[in-house]
Design an enzyme around this catalytic site. Structure first.
Site, PDB file in Angstrom:
ATOM      1  N   CYS A 241      29.313  30.773  12.626  1.00  8.25           N
ATOM      2  CA  CYS A 241      28.133  31.407  13.239  1.00  8.25           C
ATOM      3  C   CYS A 241      27.501  30.594  14.364  1.00  8.25           C
ATOM      4  O   CYS A 241      27.445  31.061  15.496  1.00  8.25           O
ATOM      5  CB  CYS A 241      27.102  31.692  12.166  1.00  8.25           C
ATOM      6  SG  CYS A 241      27.779  32.706  10.846  1.00  8.25           S
TER       7      CYS A 241
HETATM    8  C1  UGA Z   1      24.060  30.172   9.548  1.00  6.09           C
HETATM    9  C2  UGA Z   1      22.556  30.464   9.376  1.00  6.09           C
HETATM   10  O1  UGA Z   1      21.922  29.385   8.684  1.00  6.09           O
HETATM   11  C3  UGA Z   1      22.342  31.777   8.619  1.00  6.09           C
HETATM   12  O2  UGA Z   1      20.943  32.073   8.561  1.00  6.09           O
HETATM   13  C4  UGA Z   1      23.078  32.893   9.366  1.00  6.09           C
HETATM   14  O3  UGA Z   1      22.943  34.158   8.680  1.00  6.09           O
HETATM   15  C5  UGA Z   1      24.551  32.550   9.468  1.00  6.09           C
HETATM   16  O4  UGA Z   1      24.691  31.300  10.184  1.00  6.09           O
HETATM   17  C6  UGA Z   1      25.240  33.666  10.205  1.00  6.09           C
HETATM   18  O5  UGA Z   1      24.929  33.887  11.390  1.00  6.09           O
HETATM   19  O6  UGA Z   1      26.003  34.424   9.585  1.00  6.09           O
HETATM   20  P1  UGA Z   1      25.981  29.121   7.959  1.00  6.09           P
HETATM   21  O7  UGA Z   1      26.805  29.050   9.202  1.00  6.09           O
HETATM   22  O8  UGA Z   1      26.557  29.712   6.729  1.00  6.09           O
HETATM   23  O9  UGA Z   1      24.610  29.950   8.247  1.00  6.09           O
HETATM   24  O10 UGA Z   1      25.574  27.625   7.599  1.00  6.09           O
HETATM   25  P2  UGA Z   1      24.310  26.629   7.726  1.00  6.09           P
HETATM   26  O11 UGA Z   1      23.915  26.224   6.364  1.00  6.09           O
HETATM   27  O12 UGA Z   1      23.264  27.185   8.613  1.00  6.09           O
HETATM   28  O13 UGA Z   1      25.015  25.365   8.433  1.00  6.09           O
HETATM   29  C7  UGA Z   1      25.590  25.429   9.735  1.00  6.09           C
HETATM   30  C8  UGA Z   1      26.079  24.063  10.190  1.00  6.09           C
HETATM   31  O14 UGA Z   1      24.973  23.222  10.542  1.00  6.09           O
HETATM   32  C9  UGA Z   1      26.884  23.290   9.139  1.00  6.09           C
HETATM   33  O15 UGA Z   1      28.031  22.711   9.749  1.00  6.09           O
HETATM   34  C10 UGA Z   1      25.923  22.199   8.667  1.00  6.09           C
HETATM   35  O16 UGA Z   1      26.589  21.043   8.228  1.00  6.09           O
HETATM   36  C11 UGA Z   1      25.141  21.932   9.952  1.00  6.09           C
HETATM   37  N1  UGA Z   1      23.812  21.358   9.693  1.00  6.09           N
HETATM   38  C12 UGA Z   1      22.850  22.066   9.044  1.00  6.09           C
HETATM   39  C13 UGA Z   1      23.534  20.046  10.093  1.00  6.09           C
HETATM   40  O17 UGA Z   1      24.384  19.372  10.693  1.00  6.09           O
HETATM   41  N2  UGA Z   1      22.299  19.510   9.851  1.00  6.09           N
HETATM   42  C14 UGA Z   1      21.325  20.208   9.215  1.00  6.09           C
HETATM   43  O18 UGA Z   1      20.209  19.651   9.025  1.00  6.09           O
HETATM   44  C15 UGA Z   1      21.602  21.519   8.792  1.00  6.09           C
END
Ligand code: UGA
Length: 432
Positions: free
Chosen positions: A270
């Site tokens: 995403c």
């Molecule tokens: C993301 C959004 O959080 C959802 O709200 C959205 O619905 C979804 O995309 C989508 O568009 O379908 P997702 O990709 O499942 O969800 O995962 P996240 O938990 O948001 O993490 C995304 C990335 O950011 C991961 O690689 C995670 O490791 C990284 N991240 C997250 C960080 O590096 N630091 C943080 O503090 C948080």
């Protein structure tokens, strides 16, 4: 209500199973017969907490799956939850949505009575009204607003916590252009809103606004991660711990404590795709979104910074290096856009012999890198290694201890702040 959902990926399957659980009669349309058979047999086609029990309870009963678009005629509302991948230039590829919309239109041509089509997939502003609606019209010789209504209802669930997020959202967004459409989608969501802990704010807005809200949400969060990474890189240069800084600034309500974990960057299906798509769409419209471009640039730099830190302690050419974590985040076997991919590429460019380990994503990564070595445990990956890099924040990496003694050169560069700094190894945190 009778609800149809086209597409059974992470979003479609979760939405279908949860709506069935909330009491609707649901039919899931997908071209993949294996997925259809799994759902009808009560088995979840994807791994998500809380999904298998819901599909086991309702699959083949209140939740049916089929490859036949004709099934939508028995329903009042159809959600389109098809993939919207990227073109090579980062722009959105709507071809799967367009083909689905056309098939849906053909099926709806023989339906009597009202029908609401709801776009669930992430699409750039204008797509629902200019690309998807017209394909439904063309598929069945129909007129939007007369033969069917069209609405946009973005989804904010995360992989790994999809069911919980879907059932307890912080908001639901309904984008439509007439009262009948708002009323229908309200009715579909009524049981969810009633069941959710503490109620759910409903945002009624226009179709384009709903489309943009989804991009703004993801772009803001992705940019927040890149901003804390940028700040974290500065922290590292000054010997400051970015996590101490983040904890303090997160106490300011205007900043908030979430998404301040700095490190090797964001991956998944995403954030990278959606930020690229909205950047490309903005360029097409004549605007250069500099902050969003910077979010992508910073994200691309983090894996190389991780490897630069490793270079500072070990010459890895011809040496074994352990890569701990392959999925884009813990709790999933999804490796799409995982930061492990550029990290492994960078190590191979340096001539290192890569030994990778992940608790669940080995087979998925093997498709990208068939000829690197894969270990069965973190301990095995570390044996004889001249360095290790941590790419995914799986809890089990925090428990590694005496396993580091088996390394030939105990250098650990942590991209996720999972391993505790310790005296017996050379430890480098990416931003601390
Ligand atoms: C993301 C959004 O959080 C959802 O709200 C959205 O619905 C979804 O995309 C989508 O568009 O379908 P997702 O990709 O499942 O969800 O995962 P996240 O938990 O948001 O993490 C995304 C990335 O950011 C991961 O690689 C995670 O490791 C990284 N991240 C997250 C960080 O590096 N630091 C943080 O503090 C948080």
């Amino acid at each position: 209500m009778n609800v149809s959902i086209v597409g059974s990926g992470y979003v479609g399957t979760t939405v279908a199973a949860c709506f069935a659980d909330l009491g609707h009669e649901v039919v899931n349309v997908d071209i993949d017969e294996d997925v259809v058979d799994a759902i009808n047999g009560g088995e979840a086609p994807i791994h998500e907490a809380g999904l298998s029990e819901r599909i086991a309870a309702h699959g083949g009963d209140r939740l049916r799956a089929t490859t036949d678009y004709g099934a939508v005629r028995e329903t009042d509302v159809t959600f389109l939850a098809l993939p919207t991948p990227s073109n090579a230039d980062g722009s959105i590829d709507l071809s799967i949505m367009q083909a689905g919309a056309e098939s849906l239109g053909t099926a709806l041509a023989d339906k009597d009575g009202d029908h609401l089509v709801v776009v669930k997939s992430t699409v750039v502003p204008g797509s629902t009204e200019e690309e998807i609606g017209p394909r439904i019209e063309a598929g069945g010789d129909l007129t939007a607003g007369e033969d069917f209504d069209i609405a946009m209802n973005p989804e904010f669930l995360r992989e790994g916590t999809a069911v919980e997020d879907f059932l307890n959202p912080d908001k639901v967004v309904f984008g439509a252009n007439n009262e009948r459409a708002y009323a229908t989608i309200q009715t579909v969501y009524e049981p969810l809103i009633e069941a959710a802990d503490g109620g759910v704010p409903v945002v009624e807005t226009g179709v384009r606004e709903a489309e943009m809200i989804k991009y703004a949400n993801n772009a803001f969060l992705a940019a927040k991660v890149s901003l804390i990474n940028d700040i974290g890189n500065v922290c590292k240069e000054f010997g400051v711990d970015a996590y101490e800084v983040a904890e303090a600034i997160g106490l300011d309500d205007r900043i908030g404590e979430q998404f301040l974990r700095s490190g090797v960057g964001f991956g998944g299906s995403c954030f990278p795709k959606d930020v690229s798509a909205i950047v490309a769409a903005a360029h097409d419209a004549g605007y250069t979104p500099q902050m969003l471009e910077a979010a992508l640039t910073v994200n691309d730099l983090q894996p190389e910074r991780l490897l630069d830190l490793l270079d500072g302690h070990a010459d890895v050419a011809g040496e074994r290096v352990a890569v701990l974590g392959l999925s884009f985040k813990p709790g999933t076997d999804d490796v799409r856009n995982s930061r492990a991919i550029p990290v492994i590429e960078g190590l191979r460019e340096r001539g290192a012999e890569v030994v990778a380990y992940d608790p669940v994503a080995t087979e998925e990564m093997r498709e990208h890198f068939p000829d690197i070595a894969y270990a069965d445990s973190g301990a095995d990956a570390l044996k004889g290694a001249h360095g290790a890099v941590v790419v995914t924040d799986w809890d089990e990496f925090a428990a590694l201890d005496s396993e580091f003694d088996a390394m030939d050169e105990p250098v650990v560069v942590d991209g996720r702040r999972v391993v505790e700094r310790r005296d017996d190894i050379t430890y480098e945190g990416l931003t601390w």
